[in-house]
Design a protein around this motif. Structure first.
Motif, PDB file in Angstrom:
ATOM      1  N   THR A   1     -10.675  -5.250  -2.731  1.00 35.12           N
ATOM      2  CA  THR A   1     -10.655  -5.170  -1.418  1.00 35.12           C
ATOM      3  C   THR A   1     -11.973  -5.881  -0.630  1.00 35.12           C
ATOM      4  OG1 THR A   1      -9.833  -3.107  -1.482  1.00 35.12           O
ATOM      5  CG2 THR A   1     -10.954  -3.589   0.565  1.00 35.12           C
TER       6      THR A   1
ATOM      7  N   GLU B   1     -11.920  -9.326   2.209  1.00 30.12           N
ATOM      8  CA  GLU B   1     -12.609  -9.154   3.250  1.00 30.12           C
ATOM      9  C   GLU B   1     -13.444 -10.550   3.199  1.00 30.12           C
ATOM     10  OE1 GLU B   1     -15.283  -5.826   3.593  1.00 30.12           O
ATOM     11  OE2 GLU B   1     -13.667  -4.391   4.093  1.00 30.12           O
TER      12      GLU B   1
ATOM     13  N   TYR C   1      -9.442  -8.052   9.827  1.00 30.82           N
ATOM     14  CA  TYR C   1     -10.744  -7.651   9.201  1.00 30.82           C
ATOM     15  C   TYR C   1     -10.742  -6.188   9.735  1.00 30.82           C
ATOM     16  CZ  TYR C   1     -15.472  -6.953   8.024  1.00 30.82           C
ATOM     17  OH  TYR C   1     -16.789  -6.331   7.350  1.00 30.82           O
TER      18      TYR C   1
ATOM     19  N   ALA D   1      -8.441  -4.542   7.390  1.00 27.83           N
ATOM     20  CA  ALA D   1      -9.127  -4.162   5.990  1.00 27.83           C
ATOM     21  C   ALA D   1     -10.138  -3.157   5.881  1.00 27.83           C
ATOM     22  CB  ALA D   1      -9.535  -5.549   5.490  1.00 27.83           C
TER      23      ALA D   1
ATOM     24  N   ALA E   1      -9.213  -0.036   4.190  1.00 32.24           N
ATOM     25  CA  ALA E   1      -8.513  -0.056   2.894  1.00 32.24           C
ATOM     26  C   ALA E   1      -8.554   1.298   2.160  1.00 32.24           C
ATOM     27  CB  ALA E   1      -8.989  -1.317   2.211  1.00 32.24           C
TER      28      ALA E   1
ATOM     29  N   TYR F   1      -2.883  -6.761   2.286  1.00 31.45           N
ATOM     30  CA  TYR F   1      -3.859  -7.302   3.222  1.00 31.45           C
ATOM     31  C   TYR F   1      -3.741  -8.961   3.323  1.00 31.45           C
ATOM     32  CZ  TYR F   1      -5.626  -2.730   3.413  1.00 31.45           C
ATOM     33  OH  TYR F   1      -5.775  -1.405   3.577  1.00 31.45           O
TER      34      TYR F   1
END
Length: 438
Positions: free
Chosen positions: A26, A30, A298, A301, A304, A342
């Motif tokens: 994750t 990013e 972003y 994310a 997440a 993502y």
């Protein structure tokens, strides 16, 4: 091993461990978003460097050199010497009026859009009260023949044709650079005739065709500054020290006007040397693109861990309530599918609108996880139940990212409701005696 397999505390530990492990990719996602945003910024800078960067039009500032005498003690000869230094006095206009039109267009660098523009500016005003006595400067020490009118322009590459100024009904051409860097670092200047009479008014008018990108700013150097800008761009952002007094935005474009007094800024009409910085008072218009998919990606994310936790909790409750066993590897594969969402969202949003990209990526991910659930549990009922839960969850996150001002409020309320639902279904479970599987 069989007892360990059905041990609920062991399963909870495995789930927590998997969530922590999945936070590593994750964070990589990013970083990928930031990297792609950096590539976009590089593309914008490359186009801007060739066309013209964001422009700030400063001035005009009337700068006049004068001789200043200071006493210096000579230790060697034990006498005082009178040293002559060259300094500059800077005057700002009494009135300043700027009217302009911005003609923006989109340019492309690969898949990236860049906003560039042509602008036509008319700048007029006058200088009055060039009183040197107020600054303790004697008229006999002033070099009137070297007076210069200076305009600040960030990127001189953006000037499209020769610029002249009508100074007291006399046309004078500008030269590149400024006579002094004390007020304006980059720009153009013209040597203008100045009367030795301090009460004589000096009027000026000039027109500048200026190219740039992203934004166009001005500085309020007039005792009264009036700026009027119009454009066919329908997504402007008015930024800087001052907001427009009047503005009108429609699908056909925008018009805006500012009226600023010298009382609204923190520098006077005249000074010597590098005493003040006029750039800090700049204001104007940013030409924004309607969507910034990287910032939205972003923001998505950042949720997440919420996606992972809620999905795994759903799987866990299915295990507990339906008396089935889901292997940790299944949890891991589902978690990876959620992370891939993502990257799907990021890559698709670079080619189509963000909202549509979100819908496409969500449907693909939800369908994959639901079909996989049906395959491993041999139950369409559980698969459709999970599809509905994931659909609600993804729709909830989609709603949050659309509401910037109320995102925290809606997110907090949503989390509270989710916790209530989990506590409702968990209230009658005997966690001390329950075992997973049949």
């Amino acid at each position: 091993m069989k007892n360990l397999k059905s041990n609920i505390y062991f399963k909870v530990g495995i789930i927590i461990f998997l969530i922590l492990i999945l936070m590593i990719p994750t964070s990589m996602v990013e970083n990928l978003i930031h990297e792609r945003e950096g590539v976009q910024l590089t593309a914008i800078q490359e186009v801007s460097a060739k066309w013209g960067k964001g422009q700030t039009v400063s001035g005009p500032v009337l700068s006049i050199p004068f001789d200043k005498y200071v006493r210096k003690y000579n230790k060697k000869d034990s006498i005082e010497e009178l040293i002559k230094l060259k300094e500059w006095v800077h005057f700002l206009p009494e009135t300043l009026k700027i009217t302009g039109r911005i003609m923006p267009e989109k340019r492309y660098r690969g898949i990236y859009e860049v906003v560039v523009y042509d602008s036509k500016l008319k700048i007029e005003g006058n200088f009055t009260d060039l009183d040197f006595q107020k600054l303790d400067i004697s008229s006999k020490d002033v070099h009137f023949d070297k007076a210069t009118l200076n305009f600040g322009i960030n990127d001189l590459k953006g000037i499209e044709k020769q610029v002249t100024v009508n100074w007291n009904n006399k046309n004078i051409s500008f030269n590149s650079g400024t006579a002094t860097k004390e007020v304006i670092l980059s720009g153009i200047h013209a040597v203008v005739p100045i009367s030795t009479d301090s009460i004589t008014a000096h009027s000026f008018t000039t027109e500048i065709d200026l190219k740039g990108s992203q934004y166009l700013y001005f500085t309020p150097v007039g005792k009264t500054t009036d700026v009027s800008i119009r454009s066919n761009w329908n997504t402007p952002s008015f930024t800087g020290t001052y907001l427009p007094d009047e503005r009108e935005i429609s699908e056909k474009g925008f018009t805006s006007s500012w009226n600023i007094l010298h009382l609204n800024r923190n520098y006077p009409q005249a000074w010597t040397g590098r005493t003040y910085n006029i750039d800090a008072s700049s204001f104007g218009t940013d030409l924004l693109l309607p969507v910034d998919n990287y910032k939205k990606s972003y923001r998505v994310a950042r949720y997440a861990i919420l996606f992972l936790v809620l999905t795994f909790i759903t799987f866990f409750f299915v295990e507990v309530m339906k008396k089935v066993f889901i292997h940790p590897m299944h949890y891991l594969l589902v978690g990876i599918a959620i992370i891939v969402f993502y990257t799907l969202l990021l890559s698709i949003s670079e080619h189509i609108k963000f909202n549509l990209a979100y819908i496409v990526a969500s449907i693909l991910t939800i369908s994959l996880v639901s079909l996989y659930t049906i395959a491993i549990l041999k139950s369409k009922h559980i698969g459709f139940l999970l599809f509905g839960i994931l659909l609600i969850m993804y729709s909830f996150i989609f709603t949050i990212i659309q509401l910037q001002d109320y995102a925290l409020l809606i997110g907090s309320l949503g989390m509270f409701i989710i916790l209530c639902i989990i506590m409702f279904y968990a209230r009658k479970i005997d966690w001390y005696t329950i075992k997973l599987g049949k």
